[in-house]
Design a protein around this motif. Structure first.
Motif, PDB file in Angstrom:
ATOM      1  N   TYR A 185       0.838  -1.202   0.000  1.00 53.26           N
ATOM      2  CA  TYR A 185       0.000   0.000   0.000  1.00 53.26           C
ATOM      3  C   TYR A 185       0.875   1.256   0.000  1.00 53.26           C
ATOM      4  O   TYR A 185       0.603   2.210  -0.736  1.00 53.26           O
ATOM      5  CB  TYR A 185      -0.922  -0.027   1.223  1.00 53.26           C
ATOM      6  N   ASN A 186       1.928   1.244   0.812  1.00 53.68           N
ATOM      7  CA  ASN A 186       2.855   2.384   0.843  1.00 53.68           C
ATOM      8  C   ASN A 186       3.534   2.591  -0.508  1.00 53.68           C
ATOM      9  O   ASN A 186       3.738   3.729  -0.952  1.00 53.68           O
ATOM     10  CB  ASN A 186       3.902   2.215   1.946  1.00 53.68           C
ATOM     11  N   GLU A 187       3.873   1.517  -1.174  1.00 52.26           N
ATOM     12  CA  GLU A 187       4.491   1.621  -2.502  1.00 52.26           C
ATOM     13  C   GLU A 187       3.508   2.213  -3.512  1.00 52.26           C
ATOM     14  O   GLU A 187       3.880   3.059  -4.331  1.00 52.26           O
ATOM     15  CB  GLU A 187       4.986   0.247  -2.968  1.00 52.26           C
ATOM     16  N   ASP A 188       2.248   1.798  -3.421  1.00 45.75           N
ATOM     17  CA  ASP A 188       1.217   2.395  -4.294  1.00 45.75           C
ATOM     18  C   ASP A 188       1.074   3.887  -4.011  1.00 45.75           C
ATOM     19  O   ASP A 188       0.967   4.701  -4.940  1.00 45.75           O
ATOM     20  CB  ASP A 188      -0.134   1.703  -4.097  1.00 45.75           C
ATOM     21  N   LEU A 189       1.059   4.263  -2.757  1.00 44.97           N
ATOM     22  CA  LEU A 189       0.958   5.682  -2.395  1.00 44.97           C
ATOM     23  C   LEU A 189       2.170   6.473  -2.900  1.00 44.97           C
ATOM     24  O   LEU A 189       2.029   7.601  -3.379  1.00 44.97           O
ATOM     25  CB  LEU A 189       0.837   5.842  -0.871  1.00 44.97           C
ATOM     26  N   ARG A 190       3.355   5.875  -2.798  1.00 45.04           N
ATOM     27  CA  ARG A 190       4.562   6.549  -3.278  1.00 45.04           C
ATOM     28  C   ARG A 190       4.485   6.787  -4.782  1.00 45.04           C
ATOM     29  O   ARG A 190       4.772   7.886  -5.263  1.00 45.04           O
ATOM     30  CB  ARG A 190       5.810   5.716  -2.948  1.00 45.04           C
TER      31      ARG A 190
END
Length: 131
Positions: free
Chosen positions: A31-36
């Motif tokens: 999820y953090n990678e998608d947000l980044r």
């Protein structure tokens, strides 16, 4: 023996918790990678919009060489020291014909050329009329 069984159950429960935490961690990292990635895309889009805004702006207005729209002959005309100060101003709220009449009346009292009239007329304007 019961202590060993209790410890074995605790270890098994701990492994289940650890596995669940690992899954949660992997999900959170994805999820953090998608947000980044989304954040980077938004930054690029904002930069493109800002670049287009700069490109699409109207070109700056040219700066006038002289602050008044008079010919050089009028600009070079010297106002005689004998001419009296004008006491009339026109901010644009009164009748313009009355202002011109008052201006001509004052100018008749001070002798001068048309060039002097032009230069002095600008000094009678105020506010929006001067702009």
């Amino acid at each position: 023996m019961e202590t060993i069984r209790a410890l074995q159950k605790a270890v098994a429960a701990s492994r289940v918790d650890q596995d669940r935490f690992q899954v949660d961690l992997a999900t959170t990292q994805a999820y953090n990678e998608d947000l980044r990635r989304t954040n980077e895309e938004l930054r690029r889009n904002l930069q493109n919009v800002e670049e287009r805004t700069v490109d699409e702006r109207a070109p700056p207005l040219p700066v006038r060489a002289r602050p008044m729209p008079f010919s050089q002959v009028i600009m070079d005309t010297v106002i005689p020291a004998t001419s009296m100060g004008l006491k009339v101003t026109f901010p644009g709220v009164e009748n313009p014909k009355a202002h011109i009449t008052a201006f001509h009346t004052q100018m008749m009292l001070s002798e001068g050329s048309d060039a002097v009239y032009c230069k002095l007329f600008m000094s009678t304007l105020a506010g929006a009329m001067l702009d």
